[in-house]
Write an enzyme that holds these catalytic residues in place. Structure first.
Site, PDB file in Angstrom:
ATOM      1  N   ASP A   1     -52.155  49.868  36.305  1.00 37.89           N
ATOM      2  CA  ASP A   1     -52.179  51.083  36.926  1.00 37.89           C
ATOM      3  C   ASP A   1     -51.154  51.169  38.167  1.00 37.89           C
ATOM      4  OD1 ASP A   1     -53.542  53.294  37.625  1.00 37.89           O
ATOM      5  OD2 ASP A   1     -55.555  52.359  37.769  1.00 37.89           O
TER       6      ASP A   1
ATOM      7  N   ASP B   1     -56.998  61.430  34.445  1.00 38.55           N
ATOM      8  CA  ASP B   1     -58.145  61.168  34.997  1.00 38.55           C
ATOM      9  C   ASP B   1     -59.096  62.064  34.401  1.00 38.55           C
ATOM     10  OD1 ASP B   1     -57.738  58.446  35.407  1.00 38.55           O
ATOM     11  OD2 ASP B   1     -57.768  58.777  37.805  1.00 38.55           O
TER      12      ASP B   1
END
Ligand code: DGJ
Length: 693
Positions: free
Chosen positions: A450, A513
């Site tokens: 990430d 997301d």
């Protein structure tokens, strides 16, 4: 032969199966663009028009469609290259010095050698053709053979010329949670600039261009290109006053200065480009096929369960084991432990950089969870964010100078974290060793990498905007070499890192997301124009959705996520027996159709209805899958007609619909089409079909 050189050695015709690209050296020594479009057969027919200036204010340099315009002389248009020599000269003058042709298994490449007229500075223009994909890759390789360094202020990899005005330009806009929002705008006089300045590539725009002449999915001319680079890119589209449109793309010059030391070579990121005379579908098919065969790592992607949305930072071993058991019961093949397992990571405030297992959360070490997951015959994945550090973390206390910073300024935090200066060798070593140790010590099959904030306060080095991602590419490549079975997922606060650069380095890609199944239809549709379906990770998550607040039936949520590489992100411990049963059924079905979804040919089908149906088809060999979605039934509860594509006209196909099997010929299904009516809100259907032998 895909590369044909004219008899006078001054015209080059480059052809793929259906397209041609041509340029030549004109009487003034300029490398001048001649043609891009449908295939033409003879280089001898290409003529090099003699250009005279329109007026003293419209010099030849300005109106000549150059393949690689450099900064200098009477050029005022966009240039690809601007450099400053050690003596302060800020102008380039190139001379053509010959060419070479190279060949590989699937490609042929022409390298055109250019040299500066005065300095020992070389610019090789590369044109690599992939004939069976109807694609070409262009880039430039710079070589400094001088005794002094050279400063590169602007480096775009190539320039393209399209001999039309009033084209449509398409790309995506967006931000966190709303990536891949497609837009199209008419190109007019002036320039369009798309770019990223944050160090990642893709929340806001994506490094590609699509220019079309009112094309549809299946008709019309489309010119396209995708940059093989992650990070700060820029792309400029300009409709010139001389009746053409030019486009170029490459490293963003914003705050960037690259030094080329004596003897050094710099290869600009390639642009993968092509032309379609038959609309956007051909563009996507060519790119997808190339990405699957030549860019991405092989193999089908597993159905994963990721516990992030279920537990966020409230991670503990026993709950994770419970989730893993449930995930197995549903049919997941990979269990991914996300953020929160390490250091003092109880929120976004702390922990990043301290990559040891938190003992409070895992009193018996990570092995307890990994053993449980492996005991269930599932693969195990782990989240990391290696480029970052929290100010409170021990790593920062020990190495405050490891972050990007100016000595006289305070660096900004974002998500309470700093970015590590990965161009420092000691930081590279730290990141590599940290991951190598994790992968060596634990039985890990999957790393989710990430990166949750943009880069800022880079310090005096102005090359980090380019170098940062090159370092990350290098670390991941080295780790994969040592741990070849491990899959790496690229994630940057959702879909912040998807482009044709990273596509060949990582294996899996987090799309956004935003997991709202309805929003995802738009995101996925836009994504699919350029990127292959296997690169599109899609999760089923809980309702109401944390971002949109929407309540969407589980079937629709599954169908939407099954359009990509399926993942589950729900709190599955709260599932009712009915939800468990439905999930099991859906995941079973996904596994059955997975090769068709992840490796098949993808079609965005036409919807002739006044109601907003989303229709998609996947085909691989004799098997096919059709998805239909109707988010809201608005106009008189209309049905639609599904006209399939890519079938064999005379073959017979059997479609397994919820109302029973239907048998029709390919010509009927593609011409007449299949009537389909969904009703109610968030209605969806998945129809498998196959050719009857
Ligand atoms: C952002 C990612 O996109 C999420 O999936 C999750 O991994 C969080 N970061 C964790 O902090």
């Amino acid at each position: 032969m895909s590369i044909v050189v004219g008899t006078q050695n001054e015209v080059f015709l480059l052809s793929t199966e259906n397209t041609s690209y041509a340029f030549g050296i004109d009487d003034q020594g300029l490398v001048r663009h001649l043609y891009w479009g449908k295939k033409i057969l003879s280089a001898e027919e290409l003529e090099m028009p003699v250009l005279t200036e329109v007026s003293t204010n419209d010099p030849v340099y300005e109106i000549t469609p150059e393949e690689f315009p450099v900064h200098g002389g009477l050029r005022y248009k966009e240039h690809c290259l601007k450099a400053t020599f050690a003596d302060g000269t800020r102008e380039l003058v190139y001379r053509y010095c010959g060419y070479d042709v190279e060949e590989g298994e699937d490609w042929e490449e022409l390298v055109l050698h250019l040299k500066d007229d005065h300095y020992d500075f070389y610019m090789d223009l590369h044109y690599r053709l992939y004939p069976r994909y109807d694609l070409m890759e262009r880039n430039v390789v710079l070589k400094n053979q001088m005794e002094e360094p050279l400063q590169i202020e602007q480096l775009h990899s190539a320039q393209f010329h399209i001999p039309y005005e009033n084209l449509n330009f398409s790309n995506v806009h967006g931000h966190w949670g709303a990536e891949e929002q497609r837009f199209t705008q008419r190109v007019s006089y002036g320039k369009i600039l798309i770019e990223n300045r944050r160090g990642t590539s893709s929340h806001n725009h994506n490094p590609y261009f699509i220019l079309d002449r009112d094309a549809t999915e299946t008709t019309g001319e489309v010119f396209f290109g995708a940059l093989r680079m992650t990070g700060n890119f820029s792309g400029v589209v300009e409709q010139t006053p001389y009746g053409e449109t030019l486009v170029q793309m490459g490293i963003n010059p914003h705050d960037c200065l690259l030094q080329l030391d004596p003897g050094q070579t710099l290869s600009a990121p390639a642009i993968l480009c092509g032309y379609s005379a038959t609309g956007f579908e051909t563009m996507s098919h060519n790119l997808h096929r190339f990405a699957l065969d030549q860019v991405m790592s092989k193999g089908l992607r597993p159905v994963l369960y990721n516990s992030w949305e279920a537990t966020e930072f409230h991670v503990n071993c026993q709950d994770q084991i419970k989730l893993a058991n449930k995930a197995k019961e549903l049919g997941a093949e990979l269990f991914v432990l996300d953020d929160g397992w390490f250091g003092e990571r109880h929120s976004i405030q702390n922990g990043l950089g301290d990559w040891y297992v938190n003992e409070g959360k895992f009193p018996n070490g990570l092995e307890e969870l990994i053993d449980a997951v492996k005991g269930l015959d599932m693969k195990f994945g782990l989240w990391v964010e290696p480029e970052m550090v929290n100010p409170k973390a021990q790593l920062y206390q020990d190495h405050p100078d490891w972050i990007y910073h100016y000595d006289t300024r305070v660096s900004d935090t974002s998500r309470v974290q700093y970015v590590l200066n990965v161009t420092k060798p000691e930081v590279q070593e730290f990141i590599y060793n940290m991951l190598d140790n994790l992968l060596t010590r634990y039985d890990i099959d999957y790393i989710k990498w990430d990166a949750n904030r943009p880069i800022s306060q880079t310090g005096p080095q102005r090359d980090i905007w380019y170098k940062h991602i090159q370092v990350i590419y290098g670390i991941v490549t080295a780790l994969k070499k040592k741990h070849p079975h491990v899959l790496f997922e690229a994630c940057a606060s959702g879909g912040g890192r998807i482009d044709y650069g990273i596509l060949g380095i990582f294996d899996d890609f987090w799309t956004s997301d935003n997991t709202d199944a309805y929003d995802r239809l738009y995101i996925q549709d836009a994504y699919s124009r350029i990127y292959p379906i296997k690169a599109m990770r899609a999760w089923v998550t809980d309702c109401p959705n944390f971002l949109s607040g929407r309540m969407i039936p589980l079937t629709f949520r599954f169908h939407s996520a099954m359009m990509g590489s399926l993942g589950i992100g729900c709190n599955i411990l709260k599932f009712t027996p009915e939800e468990v049963e439905l999930s099991q059924k859906m995941i079973r079905q996904y596994k059955e159709i997975r090769p068709v979804i992840q490796e098949g040919t993808f079609y965005r089908l036409d919807n002739p209805s006044a109601d907003q149906y989303f229709l998609y088809e996947y085909l691989k060999g004799d098997k096919g899958v059709l998805f239909a979605f109707l988010p809201q039934s608005k106009v008189g509860h209309r049905g639609t007609t599904v006209r399939l594509r890519g079938l064999e006209e005379e073959a017979r196909y059997i479609l397994h619909t919820s109302q029973g099997d239907i048998t029709k010929t390919g010509s009927y299904l593609m011409g007449h089409g299949l009537p389909l009516r969904l009703s109610g809100d968030y209605a969806s259907a998945l129809v498998q079909f196959e050719k009857i032998p």
